[in-house]
Write a protein that holds these residues in place. Structure first.
Motif, mmCIF file in Angstrom:
data_model
loop_
_atom_site.group_PDB
_atom_site.id
_atom_site.type_symbol
_atom_site.label_atom_id
_atom_site.label_comp_id
_atom_site.label_asym_id
_atom_site.label_seq_id
_atom_site.Cartn_x
_atom_site.Cartn_y
_atom_site.Cartn_z
ATOM 1 N N MET A 187 7.736 -2.062 -4.026
ATOM 2 C CA MET A 187 7.188 -3.308 -3.477
ATOM 3 C C MET A 187 6.399 -2.953 -2.225
ATOM 4 N N ARG A 188 5.101 -2.662 -2.374
ATOM 5 C CA ARG A 188 4.294 -2.253 -1.230
ATOM 6 C C ARG A 188 3.973 -3.462 -0.360
ATOM 7 N N MET A 189 4.369 -3.372 0.904
ATOM 8 C CA MET A 189 4.147 -4.466 1.844
ATOM 9 C C MET A 189 3.063 -4.059 2.846
ATOM 10 N N ILE A 190 2.153 -4.980 3.114
ATOM 11 C CA ILE A 190 1.052 -4.756 4.041
ATOM 12 C C ILE A 190 1.378 -5.438 5.363
ATOM 13 N N ALA A 191 1.188 -4.728 6.467
ATOM 14 C CA ALA A 191 1.367 -5.332 7.787
ATOM 15 C C ALA A 191 0.142 -6.189 8.093
#
Length: 214
Positions: A1-5
């Protein structure tokens, strides 16, 4: 689950019915690069939802299904769940480090990615909608991302947000953003909002995950 800041910012939300606008200031947060997929949903919940496969965005999920997924995944990763459902109401623990739905303001701020135009690129390059989708759902990530690395913010599936749509007129109905694979060009824009009852599951509605940045 790639999360972007996602960086802090400010967005102006407009209610078309009341013609009211309100500025919302935002602290930094994290948002998933893609909508939750069928594979991710099945791995977490133990079943599929809707007719899609694998890397298709999950659909036919209600708002209640979405917050259940958020809490379930949070517990699986030893994070504090963000939501506390009690009967027909749900409380949001804003200090929790678990997964949650974005607010409408967070969603729109992230979609725009610093732009002030209705879309962050040419629509055919960034979104699946009626004119190019073949009237069917598509895998996530096949279209170009916005400047912050977020894919499918427009088109493919509408996405649930935390917010009530217009409680004075529609009670518990929640906000949907982004447009879907069967929508006309005019409705696939950052500022467009749609509503649905939190118990309804529709074949062009999914969701993506947010988290507090901390």
């Amino acid at each position: 689950m790639r999360m972007i800041a996602v960086p802090p910012g400010r967005v102006v939300l407009t209610d078309r019915r009341t013609q009211r606008s309100r500025p919302v200031g935002l602290l930094p947060y994290r948002l998933a690069a893609f909508p939750v997929t069928q594979a991710q949903y099945a791995a977490t919940i133990g079943r599929r939802s809707g007719a899609g496969q694998g890397d298709h965005p999950v659909e036919s999920v209600s708002w209640h299904d979405a917050i259940t997924f958020c809490n379930t995944l949070s517990r699986q990763e030893n994070l504090t769940p963000a939501y506390h459902p009690t009967g027909e109401t749900t409380q949001w623990d804003r200090t929790a480090d678990g997964y949650r739905l974005p607010t409408e303001a967070e969603w729109e701020h992230a979609c725009r990615a610093g732009t002030t135009t209705p879309r962050y690129g040419d629509l055919d390059d960034i979104a699946w909608y009626r004119e190019n989708s073949g009237e069917q759902i598509h895998n996530v990530g096949e279209k170009e991302p916005n400047a912050w690395g977020l894919h499918d913010m427009l088109g493919n599936v509408w996405e649930w947000c935390w917010d009530l749509y217009d409680p004075e007129a529609y009670g518990t109905y929640r906000v949907l953003k982004g447009g879907g694979w069967l929508d006309e060009r005019w409705s696939v824009r950052a500022g467009v909002r749609r509503k649905s009852h939190p118990t309804y599951a529709i074949d062009d509605v999914g969701f993506r995950l947010a988290r507090n940045l901390g």
